[in-house]
Write a protein that holds these residues in place. Structure first.
Motif, PDB file in Angstrom:
ATOM      1  N   GLU A 108       0.840  -1.201   0.000  1.00 39.65           N
ATOM      2  CA  GLU A 108       0.000   0.000   0.000  1.00 39.65           C
ATOM      3  C   GLU A 108       0.866   1.238   0.000  1.00 39.65           C
ATOM      4  N   LEU A 109       0.525   2.178  -0.884  1.00 40.71           N
ATOM      5  CA  LEU A 109       1.304   3.410  -0.970  1.00 40.71           C
ATOM      6  C   LEU A 109       0.837   4.407   0.087  1.00 40.71           C
ATOM      7  N   TYR A 110       1.787   5.146   0.615  1.00 40.35           N
ATOM      8  CA  TYR A 110       1.457   6.187   1.581  1.00 40.35           C
ATOM      9  C   TYR A 110       0.799   7.353   0.845  1.00 40.35           C
ATOM     10  N   GLU A 111      -0.047   8.086   1.553  1.00 40.54           N
ATOM     11  CA  GLU A 111      -0.865   9.127   0.911  1.00 40.54           C
ATOM     12  C   GLU A 111      -0.018  10.204   0.210  1.00 40.54           C
ATOM     13  N   SER A 112       1.145  10.520   0.772  1.00 41.08           N
ATOM     14  CA  SER A 112       1.919  11.628   0.199  1.00 41.08           C
ATOM     15  C   SER A 112       2.592  11.263  -1.124  1.00 41.08           C
ATOM     16  N   VAL A 113       2.584   9.962  -1.463  1.00 41.24           N
ATOM     17  CA  VAL A 113       3.236   9.562  -2.701  1.00 41.24           C
ATOM     18  C   VAL A 113       2.326   9.845  -3.881  1.00 41.24           C
ATOM     19  N   LYS A 114       2.443  11.049  -4.426  1.00 42.12           N
ATOM     20  CA  LYS A 114       1.639  11.400  -5.608  1.00 42.12           C
ATOM     21  C   LYS A 114       2.386  12.458  -6.418  1.00 42.12           C
ATOM     22  N   PRO A 115       2.071  12.559  -7.706  1.00 43.29           N
ATOM     23  CA  PRO A 115       2.811  13.479  -8.572  1.00 43.29           C
ATOM     24  C   PRO A 115       2.897  14.881  -7.997  1.00 43.29           C
ATOM     25  N   LYS A 116       4.071  15.498  -8.216  1.00 45.53           N
ATOM     26  CA  LYS A 116       4.294  16.812  -7.614  1.00 45.53           C
ATOM     27  C   LYS A 116       4.024  17.945  -8.601  1.00 45.53           C
ATOM     28  N   GLY A 117       3.409  17.627  -9.715  1.00 47.14           N
ATOM     29  CA  GLY A 117       3.110  18.682 -10.681  1.00 47.14           C
ATOM     30  C   GLY A 117       4.186  18.763 -11.741  1.00 47.14           C
ATOM     31  N   SER A 118       3.969  19.615 -12.719  1.00 45.06           N
ATOM     32  CA  SER A 118       4.917  19.648 -13.829  1.00 45.06           C
ATOM     33  C   SER A 118       6.108  20.530 -13.484  1.00 45.06           C
ATOM     34  N   LEU A 119       7.205  20.187 -14.110  1.00 47.08           N
ATOM     35  CA  LEU A 119       8.475  20.845 -13.817  1.00 47.08           C
ATOM     36  C   LEU A 119       8.390  22.354 -14.049  1.00 47.08           C
ATOM     37  N   GLU A 120       7.622  22.737 -15.070  1.00 51.14           N
ATOM     38  CA  GLU A 120       7.530  24.164 -15.412  1.00 51.14           C
ATOM     39  C   GLU A 120       6.952  24.966 -14.250  1.00 51.14           C
ATOM     40  N   ASP A 121       6.010  24.349 -13.518  1.00 50.45           N
ATOM     41  CA  ASP A 121       5.327  25.105 -12.473  1.00 50.45           C
ATOM     42  C   ASP A 121       6.094  25.136 -11.160  1.00 50.45           C
ATOM     43  N   LEU A 122       7.151  24.347 -11.051  1.00 55.38           N
ATOM     44  CA  LEU A 122       7.853  24.271  -9.767  1.00 55.38           C
ATOM     45  C   LEU A 122       9.026  25.248  -9.752  1.00 55.38           C
ATOM     46  N   SER A 123       9.225  25.866  -8.603  1.00 59.80           N
ATOM     47  CA  SER A 123      10.374  26.768  -8.472  1.00 59.80           C
ATOM     48  C   SER A 123      11.586  25.946  -8.045  1.00 59.80           C
ATOM     49  N   SER A 124      12.744  26.559  -8.208  1.00 55.37           N
ATOM     50  CA  SER A 124      13.971  25.899  -7.810  1.00 55.37           C
ATOM     51  C   SER A 124      13.905  25.461  -6.349  1.00 55.37           C
ATOM     52  N   LYS A 125      13.400  26.361  -5.512  1.00 49.98           N
ATOM     53  CA  LYS A 125      13.283  26.061  -4.075  1.00 49.98           C
ATOM     54  C   LYS A 125      12.380  24.856  -3.829  1.00 49.98           C
ATOM     55  N   GLU A 126      11.261  24.845  -4.529  1.00 49.94           N
ATOM     56  CA  GLU A 126      10.314  23.736  -4.339  1.00 49.94           C
ATOM     57  C   GLU A 126      10.942  22.412  -4.770  1.00 49.94           C
ATOM     58  N   ILE A 127      11.684  22.457  -5.879  1.00 51.02           N
ATOM     59  CA  ILE A 127      12.306  21.216  -6.367  1.00 51.02           C
ATOM     60  C   ILE A 127      13.286  20.688  -5.321  1.00 51.02           C
ATOM     61  N   ILE A 128      14.100  21.585  -4.802  1.00 48.75           N
ATOM     62  CA  ILE A 128      15.089  21.140  -3.815  1.00 48.75           C
ATOM     63  C   ILE A 128      14.394  20.570  -2.578  1.00 48.75           C
ATOM     64  N   GLU A 129      13.286  21.156  -2.201  1.00 51.12           N
ATOM     65  CA  GLU A 129      12.533  20.658  -1.055  1.00 51.12           C
ATOM     66  C   GLU A 129      11.978  19.254  -1.354  1.00 51.12           C
ATOM     67  N   ILE A 130      11.482  19.075  -2.571  1.00 48.45           N
ATOM     68  CA  ILE A 130      10.948  17.748  -2.941  1.00 48.45           C
ATOM     69  C   ILE A 130      12.071  16.704  -2.897  1.00 48.45           C
ATOM     70  N   ILE A 131      13.245  17.082  -3.445  1.00 50.62           N
ATOM     71  CA  ILE A 131      14.380  16.150  -3.461  1.00 50.62           C
ATOM     72  C   ILE A 131      14.798  15.807  -2.041  1.00 50.62           C
ATOM     73  N   LYS A 132      14.793  16.818  -1.197  1.00 51.11           N
ATOM     74  CA  LYS A 132      15.196  16.590   0.196  1.00 51.11           C
ATOM     75  C   LYS A 132      14.196  15.655   0.869  1.00 51.11           C
ATOM     76  N   GLU A 133      12.912  15.947   0.704  1.00 53.00           N
ATOM     77  CA  GLU A 133      11.879  15.144   1.357  1.00 53.00           C
ATOM     78  C   GLU A 133      11.882  13.708   0.840  1.00 53.00           C
ATOM     79  N   ALA A 134      12.323  13.525  -0.408  1.00 57.06           N
ATOM     80  CA  ALA A 134      12.343  12.175  -0.977  1.00 57.06           C
ATOM     81  C   ALA A 134      13.557  11.381  -0.480  1.00 57.06           C
ATOM     82  N   GLY A 135      14.389  12.016   0.319  1.00 61.01           N
ATOM     83  CA  GLY A 135      15.524  11.297   0.907  1.00 61.01           C
ATOM     84  C   GLY A 135      16.569  10.886  -0.103  1.00 61.01           C
ATOM     85  N   ILE A 136      16.739  11.697  -1.143  1.00 60.75           N
ATOM     86  CA  ILE A 136      17.655  11.279  -2.211  1.00 60.75           C
ATOM     87  C   ILE A 136      19.106  11.624  -1.864  1.00 60.75           C
TER      88      ILE A 136
END
Ligand code: SF4
Ligand code: SF4
Lengths: 444, 345
Positions: A108-136
């Motif tokens: 079963e997938l956890y609720e937060s695992v869902k698409p984060k939107g298209s790259l065009e709409d994300l800011s640099s800051k948001e991308i880095i936050e997503i990468i950090k939260e994904a534990g990469i």
């Protein structure tokens, strides 16, 4: 700019042994019954557990994190129940806290695992936050948190992102298979990093012995005018960050410096693919490709394995050990991988391979006196003089080793590999490095 | 399938822990070995050995064998005496034996290589710590010792004719000149005029190239030595830099010192220059490990050789040049320490 057969000075030709797995498509590993997920599998601060014994968890749920900037959260790779949090040995040689989770097999997938939107709409800051939260983290071995790498201090001007498709370690084919099978994701991952760091020049470097990967990535990136695919001469250690930068950009990372000092950021193939998935699927880093290979294993495979899966399970899925006892079990490749004393250890984010050598292959060669042939000097990509470094280190003259730049050794092992007298060169240089660093700490 | 699928029983795991070898990376090693390198050098020397027997007869073979056997014998004995592991398996003593014999005239008495190899192996090699630690080339040091102690034995060269008549090496002819009855003339002018008038005494260049001339056993055939040298360079046993810079510098220096163009080829092919440049100057232990150091070593040896040949008391000069550069090697190595990747000054 030259785009083909790029290379660096020094280095050595090592046999590839990639034939065992390079043509085998990625395969999902069987669902593990139990996973042991280490709370500290990256460079930086260890995570604190966010779950307790008896908690129900789902795939992709964050189970550990740290307040420190240099750290990366860890996520559950199964759905199931937390059975314990105990200290266990992990393949890096450390003993760290691990979260033991029994899988219920439901995935079963956890609720937060869902698409984060298209790259065009994300800011640099948001991308880095997503990468950090994904534990990469860097999945090539060092395990450096990706979000830290992508947030260079403002005085460092980055102009190029390099994706490291060299995979110069013999035997390993995890990155190779990803390039062939998921080239689109690698291109998306690279575009994501370019946006996060704010540069518009991306280059993917691949060793010449993987023509299918070069072709796949050229095809996948043909509409991207900011992304180039270059081919690299096959030579070890082409995949070393500083060698890669030197080969592709002709720049020299200063001694003691980092890639960002010469305007470059390097990302590994698996890492780049994980970044793409963090954006398009919202998927944290909870599984990776592991090449299970070597002459000591019955059916070598490229497996997609969940983080925390015991080595034992994967070895079993590959038909177990060949007749006769295994000689050595290594996490990673034969040049820089870590040999293990047990198979009761979990796959971590940095485990690109499990290599099983036969008893015969593992037999250490007798050490003879140095004949001063100079071969170690010739192959050292850093232009060190391993014979002198090693001699001084073995005599305990660590000040001398410091003068001979021991700290610049990247521990690639090329010198030990080539040495006709089978001298323990890297081993002794590593010891010198430890001593020098310990002394610097004492004097502080 | 004959697989041994692992069970998870505790006992089996404990067993595995005892079997698995844990060691530092790298976990694979190249198949280079000291023995293989030495074997390559021996292989490279075989054409010249065969040639020496062809040109100088069985006495050459006898000297080579005595030299090899005594080198190996002394190595084993001295290591036994010092209670060190006996390392004759690495084949390096055989090379010392061959090279020493190569430096002897074919007419040398049988005990000359015995004394020579004792000196080379015991004093020059083992006293300084054995293979890799000797700071001079053992065969050359032994040759120099023999030349000082038994100059007549060491410099009475025989021709290649079966009747074994005493003859002079081409370089000696050029240096001292040579009248028909074999008496050496003393002045340079006399030498030039003598060698011109007695032009028949200088062998043809073709004979020099293939080795049909007077000289030490192994140094005369440029052709056969070069075949072996090419093999060593292809096998990456020796670095081309040392010999190329050595021979090149000798050529240029001789020219600068006023040696006439027609004599230059004789200088290149004679006097053990090829043997010295490819097989002795490249000795690992007594020459620099750094690439630039090897170039400097070659240039230095070339300058010295030319000066000794033109101004010194000996016609040849290769051995002393190499020995002098051997002594300078630690210094050369120090000043040619390569700049490391990304070094910030
Ligand atoms: S490769 Fe080995 S034998 Fe050769 S110089 Fe280096 S340490 Fe010595
Ligand atoms: S000295 Fe260090 S960097 Fe140089 S070859 Fe050896 S391990 Fe690699």
């Amino acid at each position: 700019m030259k785009l083909d057969n790029l290379t660096f000075n020094g280095g050595v030709n090592v046999p590839h042994y990639k034939g065992l797995t390079e043509k085998l498509t990625l395969e999902k590993a069987l669902e593990p019954e139990i996973v042991n997920i280490p709370l500290h599998q990256h460079t930086g601060a260890p995570c604190e557990p966010l779950v307790k014994v008896g908690d129900k968890v789902k795939i992709g749920q964050k189970i550990g994190q740290s307040e420190a900037f240099v750290s990366a959260p860890v996520h559950s790779s199964v759905s199931g129940v937390v059975k314990g949090i105990t200290r266990m040995a992990i393949p890096t040689g450390l003993t760290v806290n691990c979260v033991i989770i029994e899988s219920d097999g439901m995935n079963e997938l956890y609720e937060s695992v869902k698409p984060k939107g298209s790259l065009e709409d994300l800011s640099s800051k948001e991308i880095i936050e997503i990468i950090k939260e994904a534990g990469i983290t860097g999945m090539g071995g060092a395990g450096f948190p990706a979000h830290v790498k992508f947030s260079p201090p403002s005085d460092k001007k980055i102009d190029t992102i390099l994706v490291n498709g060299a995979e110069c370690e013999p035997y390993l084919t995890a990155d190779h298979r990803l390039m062939v099978e998921e080239p689109e994701k690698i291109v998306i991952g690279l575009k994501t990093i370019m946006k996060a760091v704010g540069v518009d020049n991306g280059i993917i470097g691949i060793e010449n012995n993987k023509p299918d990967a070069i072709k796949a990535l050229k095809e996948a990136s043909k509409d991207e005018k900011n992304i180039k695919v270059v081919s690299l001469k096959v030579k070890y250690p082409q995949g070393d960050e500083k060698r890669l930068i030197n080969a592709i950009l002709g720049r020299e990372v200063p001694s003691g410096g980092l890639p960002m000092d010469v305007g470059a950021v390097v990302s590994n193939i698996s890492t780049t693919k994980a970044i793409a998935e963090a954006i398009i699927e919202g998927k944290p880093l909870y599984e990776r490709v592991v090449t299970v290979t070597g002459n000591g294993i019955n059916e070598p495979k490229n497996l997609i394995a969940k983080i925390g899966t015991p080595f034992k399970d994967l070895i079993e899925q590959c038909g177990g050990f060949k007749e006769g006892a295994p000689g050595k079990i290594i996490m990673g490749g034969p040049m820089m991988g870590l040999s293990q004393y047990t198979i009761d250890i979990p796959i971590i984010k940095g485990s690109g391979g499990i290599l099983v050598l036969t008893e015969e292959e593992a037999k250490p060669a007798p050490i003879e006196p140095c004949i001063r042939c100079g071969k170690c000097l010739e192959v050292c990509p850093v232009k060190l003089q391993p014979l002198h470094l090693s001699k001084y280190s073995l005599k305990g003259m660590f000040d001398k080793t410091e003068k001979f730049h021991a700290l610049d050794c990247v521990e690639c092992g090329a010198c030990s590999y080539i040495c006709p007298a089978k001298r323990p060169l890297v081993e002794s240089i590593r010891m010198a490095k430890r001593e020098i660093i310990a002394k610097r700490k004492r004097n502080r | 399938m004959d697989s041994k699928v692992i069970k998870t029983s505790k006992a089996e795991e404990a067993a595995l822990e005892n079997i698995l070898l844990v060691s530092s990376s790298p976990h694979i090693r190249s198949n280079e070995s000291v023995q293989r390198i030495m074997l390559d050098v021996i292989i490279a020397l075989i054409p010249a050995i065969i040639g020496s027997v062809y040109f100088f007869g069985l006495n050459a073979l006898k000297l080579i064998l005595i030299s090899i056997v005594s080198s190996v014998f002394f190595e084993a004995i001295i290591q036994k005496a010092f209670k060190k592991p006996v390392t004759i398996k690495d084949l390096s003593a055989i090379i010392t034996g061959i090279l020493l014999a190569f430096n002897l005239p074919a007419s040398a008495p049988w005990w000359l290589p015995v004394i020579g190899s004792a000196f080379a192996i015991i004093i020059v090699k083992q006293f300084f710590g054995g293979l890799g630690s000797n700071f001079m080339n053992p065969a050359l040091a032994a040759r120099a010792m023999l030349l000082t102690s038994w100059p007549t034995h060491m410099s009475t060269f025989t021709g290649t004719r079966p009747d074994v008549v005493a003859t002079a090496t081409p370089l000696a002819i050029m240096k001292y000149g040579m009248t028909a009855d074999g008496a050496a003339s003393t002045t340079v002018e006399a030498a030039t005029s003598a060698s011109q008038s007695a032009g028949a005494e200088l062998p043809t260049l073709m004979n020099m190239f293939i080795g049909n001339i007077g000289g030490a056993i192994g140094e005369t055939s440029a052709l056969l030595l070069l075949i072996g040298a090419a093999y060593l360079i292809i096998r990456q046993v020796i670095d081309w830099r040392t010999p190329v810079f050595y021979i090149g510098t000798t050529f240029i220096m001789l020219m600068l010192l006023g040696v006439e163009a027609q004599f230059l080829p004789y200088h290149m092919l004679g006097g053990g220059l090829i043997l010295g440049a490819f097989y002795m100057a490249t000795d690992y232990a007594s020459s620099p490990v750094t690439p630039i150091g090897r170039i400097i070593f070659g240039i230095g040896a070339g300058i010295l050789t030319a000066i000794i040949r033109v101004n010194g008391g000996y016609p040849e000069g290769v051995s002393y040049s190499i020995l002098l550069m051997n002594v300078a090697t630690p210094l050369i190595e120090k000043i040619t320490s390569p700049k490391i990747f990304g070094e910030v000054k």
